[in-house]
Design a protein around this motif. Structure first.
Motif, short mmCIF file in Angstrom:
data_model
loop_
_atom_site.label_atom_id
_atom_site.label_comp_id
_atom_site.label_asym_id
_atom_site.label_seq_id
_atom_site.Cartn_x
_atom_site.Cartn_y
_atom_site.Cartn_z
N GLN A 11 -2.90 -102.81 38.30
CA GLN A 11 -2.24 -103.56 37.25
C GLN A 11 -1.82 -102.64 36.14
OE1 GLN A 11 -4.45 -106.99 36.67
NE2 GLN A 11 -3.95 -107.91 38.36
N LEU A 12 -2.59 -101.65 35.73
CA LEU A 12 -2.30 -100.98 34.54
C LEU A 12 -1.34 -99.88 34.84
CD1 LEU A 12 -5.57 -100.99 32.63
CD2 LEU A 12 -3.61 -102.19 31.90
N VAL A 13 -0.77 -99.77 36.03
CA VAL A 13 0.02 -98.80 36.38
C VAL A 13 1.43 -99.06 35.70
CG1 VAL A 13 1.68 -97.80 38.31
CG2 VAL A 13 -0.82 -98.08 38.75
N ASN A 14 1.95 -100.31 35.65
CA ASN A 14 2.93 -100.89 34.95
C ASN A 14 2.56 -101.45 33.59
OD1 ASN A 14 5.33 -101.48 34.01
ND2 ASN A 14 5.75 -102.83 35.80
N LYS A 15 2.04 -100.60 32.50
CA LYS A 15 1.55 -101.25 31.45
C LYS A 15 2.68 -102.04 30.62
CE LYS A 15 -1.58 -97.46 30.59
NZ LYS A 15 -2.40 -96.40 29.59
N GLN A 16 3.92 -101.89 30.98
CA GLN A 16 4.76 -102.69 29.91
C GLN A 16 4.71 -104.19 30.38
OE1 GLN A 16 8.94 -101.74 30.75
NE2 GLN A 16 9.67 -103.30 29.50
N TRP A 20 2.61 -104.52 26.85
CA TRP A 20 3.53 -104.46 25.89
C TRP A 20 4.23 -105.76 25.52
CZ3 TRP A 20 2.80 -101.38 22.08
CH2 TRP A 20 1.95 -100.10 22.54
N VAL A 21 4.62 -106.44 26.79
CA VAL A 21 5.36 -107.59 26.48
C VAL A 21 4.69 -108.81 25.90
CG1 VAL A 21 6.53 -109.47 27.98
CG2 VAL A 21 7.09 -107.19 28.60
#
Length: 72
Positions: A11-16, A20-21
């Motif tokens: 899940q943290l591969v795409n941190k955005q 961030w969102v």
């Protein structure tokens, strides 16, 4: 435990998406709320004096009673 860590890492591969969102949404909501509060307080001025008082009568120390005008 290994499966839990693997899911967290995936899940943290795409941190955005996960970091961030939600952070941006929270920050924007806070700023909007702060602006509304600032507009309300500057337009309406300070609250009236009666708004800060309670409706209950003031407490008196024991042994003191207020007399009505008819009992004097």
């Amino acid at each position: 435990m290994n499966r839990t860590l693997a899911v967290a890492r995936m899940q943290l591969v795409n941190k955005q998406t996960f970091v961030w969102v939600p952070l941006i949404i929270t920050a924007v909501a806070f700023v909007i709320s702060w602006l509304i509060a600032a507009i309300i307080t500057t337009r309406s001025g300070p609250p009236p004096r009666w708004a800060r008082r309670s409706t209950a009568p003031a407490r008196r120390p024991c042994g003191t009673f207020s007399r009505s005008a008819s009992s004097r």
